[in-house]
Write a protein that holds these residues in place. Structure first.
Motif, PDB file in Angstrom:
ATOM      1  N   PRO A 136      24.138  63.200 -81.415  1.00 31.85           N
ATOM      2  CA  PRO A 136      23.598  62.632 -82.660  1.00 31.85           C
ATOM      3  C   PRO A 136      22.238  61.945 -82.474  1.00 31.85           C
ATOM      4  N   ASP A 137      22.066  61.210 -81.366  1.00 29.40           N
ATOM      5  CA  ASP A 137      20.784  60.529 -81.128  1.00 29.40           C
ATOM      6  C   ASP A 137      19.652  61.518 -80.903  1.00 29.40           C
ATOM      7  N   ASP A 138      19.904  62.571 -80.123  1.00 31.52           N
ATOM      8  CA  ASP A 138      18.876  63.582 -79.891  1.00 31.52           C
ATOM      9  C   ASP A 138      18.510  64.284 -81.191  1.00 31.52           C
ATOM     10  N   ALA A 139      19.524  64.654 -81.981  1.00 34.44           N
ATOM     11  CA  ALA A 139      19.276  65.334 -83.252  1.00 34.44           C
ATOM     12  C   ALA A 139      18.483  64.429 -84.196  1.00 34.44           C
ATOM     13  N   LYS A 140      18.824  63.156 -84.198  1.00 41.36           N
ATOM     14  CA  LYS A 140      18.124  62.204 -85.064  1.00 41.36           C
ATOM     15  C   LYS A 140      16.649  62.104 -84.670  1.00 41.36           C
ATOM     16  N   LEU A 141      16.382  62.029 -83.376  1.00 41.06           N
ATOM     17  CA  LEU A 141      14.998  61.960 -82.890  1.00 41.06           C
ATOM     18  C   LEU A 141      14.203  63.196 -83.307  1.00 41.06           C
ATOM     19  N   ILE A 142      14.780  64.358 -83.072  1.00 41.84           N
ATOM     20  CA  ILE A 142      14.105  65.621 -83.410  1.00 41.84           C
ATOM     21  C   ILE A 142      13.847  65.682 -84.916  1.00 41.84           C
ATOM     22  N   ASN A 143      14.860  65.345 -85.713  1.00 37.73           N
ATOM     23  CA  ASN A 143      14.714  65.385 -87.171  1.00 37.73           C
ATOM     24  C   ASN A 143      13.668  64.391 -87.670  1.00 37.73           C
ATOM     25  N   GLU A 149       8.474  63.720 -90.072  1.00 36.43           N
ATOM     26  CA  GLU A 149       7.073  63.444 -89.746  1.00 36.43           C
ATOM     27  C   GLU A 149       6.834  61.948 -89.542  1.00 36.43           C
ATOM     28  N   GLN A 150       7.775  61.301 -88.876  1.00 42.31           N
ATOM     29  CA  GLN A 150       7.658  59.874 -88.594  1.00 42.31           C
ATOM     30  C   GLN A 150       6.907  59.680 -87.279  1.00 42.31           C
ATOM     31  N   SER A 151       6.159  58.610 -87.201  1.00 38.26           N
ATOM     32  CA  SER A 151       5.444  58.292 -85.959  1.00 38.26           C
ATOM     33  C   SER A 151       6.436  57.712 -84.950  1.00 38.26           C
ATOM     34  N   LEU A 152       6.005  57.606 -83.704  1.00 36.77           N
ATOM     35  CA  LEU A 152       6.877  57.027 -82.675  1.00 36.77           C
ATOM     36  C   LEU A 152       7.247  55.586 -83.041  1.00 36.77           C
ATOM     37  N   ARG A 169      12.550  59.514 -74.820  1.00 31.60           N
ATOM     38  CA  ARG A 169      13.784  60.127 -75.343  1.00 31.60           C
ATOM     39  C   ARG A 169      13.487  61.388 -76.147  1.00 31.60           C
ATOM     40  N   LEU A 170      12.370  61.386 -76.871  1.00 33.97           N
ATOM     41  CA  LEU A 170      11.983  62.568 -77.634  1.00 33.97           C
ATOM     42  C   LEU A 170      11.663  63.721 -76.693  1.00 33.97           C
ATOM     43  N   HIS A 171      10.965  63.428 -75.610  1.00 33.39           N
ATOM     44  CA  HIS A 171      10.655  64.461 -74.615  1.00 33.39           C
ATOM     45  C   HIS A 171      11.948  65.055 -74.053  1.00 33.39           C
TER      46      HIS A 171
END
Length: 194
Positions: A136-143, A149-152, A169-171
């Motif tokens: 869920p955390d990885d999917a949330k980051l990617i989404n 289109e959110q900034s870091l 984490r995004l990487h």
């Protein structure tokens, strides 16, 4: 409304009594919200129901929007919590990857579509299926990063993380997404590379 009106101006006017302007925010963000809800459920009807619920909740909570981040960031939080609540209530079974509903969108499209448009939809569906295989955390980051289109910094606000942590984490999430695609969609990935 003139096209130059920003979200914060619309929100101020809605809160001052011009409730009909809320429809402008709905129009502006309906695709954004619907796309995210579709990532949580494969049912178009459920996604539409969730999206409607999101806009009702956002309207009722509009006075709580402080403008410290973009409206889309605030709205994304409502979308994800509404989706999770909906899924908990419904207790959906996990759909298998060969579920025919995954291909409904391509099959129900107008037959006048060019082959490359259908192929593009198929690629998008493949990526969405791969995202569903992530944590869920990885999917949330990617989404948040690609769809929202959110900034870091904005992702950090949503997830309660420092921007540098979000970047790392995004990487890693992108690498895991790549691995999932190469593992579960071998032929599709080969077709894309050719």
């Amino acid at each position: 409304m003139n096209t130059g009106t920003n979200d914060n101006e619309i929100i101020s006017r809605v809160l001052r009594g011009e409730q009909s302007l809320y429809a402008d925010l709905v129009k502006r963000y309906q695709n954004f919200v619907f796309t995210i809800t579709l990532r949580y459920t494969t049912s178009r009807e459920d996604a539409e129901e969730i999206a409607q619920d999101v806009f009702v909740k956002a309207y009722r909570s509009l006075a709580d929007f402080r403008g410290e981040s973009r409206f889309s960031t605030w709205l994304y939080t409502i979308v994800t919590t509404t989706c999770i609540t909906f899924l908990r209530k419904k207790k959906l079974d996990t759909h298998s990857l060969d579920n025919e509903k995954v291909f409904e969108t391509v099959e129900s499209t107008d037959s006048g579509f060019k082959a490359n448009q259908v192929e593009q939809k198929s690629k998008i569906q493949m990526v969405n299926k791969a995202i569903r295989l992530l944590s869920p955390d990885d999917a949330k980051l990617i989404n948040l990063f690609y769809q929202g289109e959110q900034s870091l910094e904005e992702i950090g606000q949503i997830m309660g993380l420092e921007p540098n942590t979000v970047k790392v984490r995004l990487h890693r999430a992108r690498q895991r997404l790549k691995d999932k695609m190469e593992t579960h969609f071998v032929q599709e990935v080969k077709d894309i590379m050719n």
